[in-house]
Design a protein around this motif. Structure first.
Motif, short mmCIF file in Angstrom:
data_model
loop_
_atom_site.label_atom_id
_atom_site.label_comp_id
_atom_site.label_asym_id
_atom_site.label_seq_id
_atom_site.Cartn_x
_atom_site.Cartn_y
_atom_site.Cartn_z
N UNK A 35 32.23 45.38 41.32
CA UNK A 35 33.03 46.37 40.59
C UNK A 35 34.50 45.96 40.66
N UNK A 36 35.29 46.52 39.72
CA UNK A 36 36.71 46.23 39.69
C UNK A 36 37.11 45.63 38.35
N UNK A 37 38.38 45.32 38.24
CA UNK A 37 38.89 44.71 37.00
C UNK A 37 39.82 43.55 37.36
N UNK A 38 39.95 42.63 36.40
CA UNK A 38 40.94 41.55 36.53
C UNK A 38 41.79 41.58 35.26
N UNK A 39 43.07 41.67 35.43
CA UNK A 39 43.98 41.60 34.29
C UNK A 39 44.85 40.37 34.43
N UNK A 61 47.11 36.59 37.78
CA UNK A 61 45.94 37.45 37.64
C UNK A 61 46.03 38.57 38.67
N UNK A 62 45.72 39.78 38.22
CA UNK A 62 45.77 40.93 39.12
C UNK A 62 44.39 41.57 39.20
N UNK A 63 43.88 41.64 40.40
CA UNK A 63 42.56 42.23 40.63
C UNK A 63 42.75 43.65 41.16
N UNK A 64 42.01 44.57 40.57
CA UNK A 64 42.11 45.97 40.99
C UNK A 64 40.74 46.49 41.41
N UNK A 65 40.72 47.17 42.52
CA UNK A 65 39.52 47.89 43.00
C UNK A 65 38.29 47.00 43.09
N UNK A 66 38.50 45.79 43.57
CA UNK A 66 37.37 44.85 43.70
C UNK A 66 36.50 45.23 44.90
#
Lengths: 243, 233
Positions: A63-67, A73-78
Motif C-alpha cells: 500500500x501507499x503512493x509514489x509521486x 520521488x516521494x513515497x507516502x504511507x508505504x
C-alpha cells in the motif's frame, strides 16, 4: 552498427512515447536505465503519482503512493501486509514483519526466497524501524546533510549496515545515543525522523553513491494520530533520488 | 644346438600367444563409446554427463547499475548493458557485481502491472522455478508449468557480518539452492550458482572476499527438446 542502434533506440523511444501519450507529462524516468528484462520499472509521470496497490509485481501486498517531481520521488504511507483493514483500504489489519521497497522500479519489493529477491531497501526489526540496503548491490551509508543538497560524497558507513534508533529521550532528557534515522521518546512513545540525515546507498563494488534517501516519518500521512502512543505506524514516508 | 633352437622358438611362440591374449582382454573391458569431458575454453567445460561447468569466469562489469547477459546455449556472455538487453538473445542477466540474477522476461507477460505493454520490448519469456534445501543431482525432472514464475531478481548469496564491527565480511554460497529455467524454445535448464570467488573456494573468508571477488562459478544442464528429464547423475 551505431546507426542501427540509434534507429532502434529511436523506434523504442517512439513506441514509449506513443503508448504513453495519454500521460500528459514527460515519462522518461531518470532511473529507467536500471531496468532489466525489457524494462520493468513503473514509470511515475512527472508531477503525477502511482498507487502502489496496483503497480508492480507485489502490488497485492503493498500500500501507499509514489509521486514524482523531476528526478525526486516521494513515497507516502508505504506499508506491506496481508489483510486490508475493513474500515480503511489504505491501512493493513495485518502488517508484514519486513517491508521491501525497490528504488530501481519505484514499487514495493519482495524476498520470500532466492527466486524472488527484488528490493533495494529493507525495513525490519522493532516497528519495522531498522533500515537495511540490499547487500548484494549496496552498502548503506549516511551523511548529515539535507536531502536536497546531499551528494553522497562525504559519508559514513551505517554501523552493521543498519540505520534504526538514533537517540532515545525520556521527555527532553537524552538517555541514549547511537547512529540511526529516528529519535524515540520513551515517555510519549513517539518516533521522530532525525534531521538533517540522508541515507546514501553506494554501489557495493565501485563505492560510488547510487541513491539518496530521506525518511520523513513512520506514521501514516506523516503525522502521529495521538500525542502519545500513536498507533498509525509503520507507514513509511520518504524521498529518494538517483545520484 | 638344434634342440636349443627349438626351445627358443617354442618360448617365443608361447610369449607371443600370452601377450596376444592379454591384449584381447584389455580391449574387451574398454567401453566402445566412452564419453569424456569436453573443454570448451579455460572457463567452460562440458562434463561427460552433459553438465556445463562455468569456472571462475571473470565478471566484466562491476557496476551494480549494469547487467551482463548470459546465453546457456552459447555458454558465455552475449552482451553487456543496455545495448543488448532488449533482445531475446540472452537467457539470464547478472547484475553488475555478479550476485543478482534475472531471467530474460521480455516484459510481455500479462497481469504484471498496469501499463506493462509500454515495455513489451522483446519476445523473450524465460521463467524459473526455485528449489531450496536440495542438491543439483537431486532435481531429475522439470516441474509442471504452474511452478514457473516470472521474477526480476534471484540471489543465493548469504552475507556474513563481522561480529565485532557489524560490517559485511563476505558472502557464503551454500550449494542447496537449484533453479530450473524454462527457455523460450521449451527446453529446461537446471542451474546452480556455486561461487563469486576465483577458484570457488569451499569456505570463503573476509580475505578471499577482498582479494578474489568477481569470478563466476556455476553449472547447468539443458534438457533435450521436448523432454523434462534433467537427470545428471
Amino acid at each position: 552498427m551505431k546507426t542501427l542502434r540509434f534507429s532502434a533506440a529511436l523506434l523504442v523511444a517512439g513506441t514509449i512515447a506513443l503508448f504513453s501519450s495519454c500521460q500528459k507529462d514527460d515519462v522518461t524516468a531518470p532511473n529507467s536505465g536500471l531496468t532489466v528484462g525489457g524494462g520493468l520499472a513503473v514509470v511515475v509521470p512527472d508531477g503525477g503519482s502511482i498507487n502502489l496497490s496496483v503497480a508492480g509485481p507485489y502490488a497485492s501486498k503493498t500500500k501507499g503512493t509514489v509521486s514524482r517531481s523531476g528526478s525526486v520521488y516521494t513515497v507516502s504511507n508505504f506499508a506491506q501486509g496481508t489483510v486490508t483493514a475493513p474500515a480503511d483500504s489504505t491501512q493493513w489489519s495485518t502488517v508484514a514483519s519486513t517491508y521491501y521497497f525497490n528504488l530501481s522500479t519505484n514499487v514495493g519489493g519482495d524476498s520470500v526466497n532466492a527466486t524472488t529477491v527484488s528490493y533495494d531497501l529493507r525495513f525490519t526489526g522493532s516497528a519495522n524501524g531498522d533500515i537495511y540496503a540490499y547487500s548484494g548491490a549496496y552498502t548503506l551509508n549516511y551523511q548529515d546533510s539535507a536531502f536536497a543538497t546531499a551528494k553522497g560524497v562525504t559519508t559514513l558507513a551505517a554501523p552493521g549496515g543498519k540505520l534504526g534508533t538514533n537517540r532515545i529521550y525520556m521527555g527532553t532528557v537524552l538517555i541514549s545515543s547511537s547512529i540511526g534515522w529516528y529519535d524515540y521518546n520513551i515517555t510519549s512513545h513517539i518516533v521522530t525522523a532525525y534531521q538533517p540525515r540522508t541515507l546514501i546507498l553506494k554501489d557495493r563494488i565501485t563505492g560510488k553513491p547510487v541513491w539518496k534517501v530521506s525518511i520523513t516519518s513512520i506514521y501514516s500521512n506523516s503525522t502521529p494520530n495521538a500525542g502519545s502512543s500513536a498507533t498509525n505506524y509503520p507507514y513509511y514516508n520518504f524521498q529518494y533520488q538517483a545520484l | 644346438m638344434k634342440l636349443q633352437f627349438k626351445y627358443a622358438f617354442l618360448t617365443l611362440c608361447l610369449s607371443g600367444a600370452m601377450f596376444a591374449c592379454k591384449d584381447d582382454k584389455d580391449t574387451a573391458v574398454k567401453p566402445v563409446d566412452e564419453k569424456k569431458d569436453s573443454i570448451v575454453n579455460e572457463n567452460v567445460t562440458i562434463k561427460a554427463n552433459g553438465v556445463v561447468e562455468i569456472n571462475s569466469l571473470p565478471v566484466p562489469t562491476t557496476s551494480t547499475l549494469n547487467y551482463n547477459l548470459f546465453s546457456f546455449t552459447k555458454m558465455g556472455l552475449v552482451g553487456v548493458g543496455e545495448d543488448s538487453i532488449n533482445t531475446a538473445a540472452w537467457d539470464l542477466a547478472f547484475r553488475g557485481s555478479g550476485l543478482i540474477m534475472a531471467p530474460n522476461w521480455g516484459g510481455t507477460a500479462p497481469d504484471y502491472w498496469d501499463g506493462v505493454d509500454k515495455f513489451a520490448m522483446n519476445p523473450s519469456d524465460v521463467m524459473v522455478a526455485g528449489y531450496e534445501d536440495t542438491t543439483f543431482d537431486a532435481i531429475t525432472t522439470a516441474p509442471a508449468a504452474s511452478a514457473f514464475i516470472h521474477t526480476v531478481g534471484m540471489d543465493v548469496s548469504q552475507p556474513v557480518y563481522n561480529t565485532e564491527t557489524g560490517e559485511l565480511a563476505y558472502f557464503n554460497f551454500p550449494k542447496t539452492t537449484v533453479f530450473v529455467f524454462k527457455l523460450n524454445d521449451g527446453r529446461y535448464v537446471k542451474f546452480q550458482y556455486i561461487s563469486i570467488y576465483k577458484g570457488a573456494p569451499e569456505k570463503p573468508t573476509a580475505e578471499i572476499y577482498q582479494k578474489d571477488f568477481g569470478y563466476w562459478t556455476f553449472k547447468y544442464f539443458i534438457s533435450a527438446k521436448g523432454s523434462t528429464d534433467l537427470t545428471t547423475k
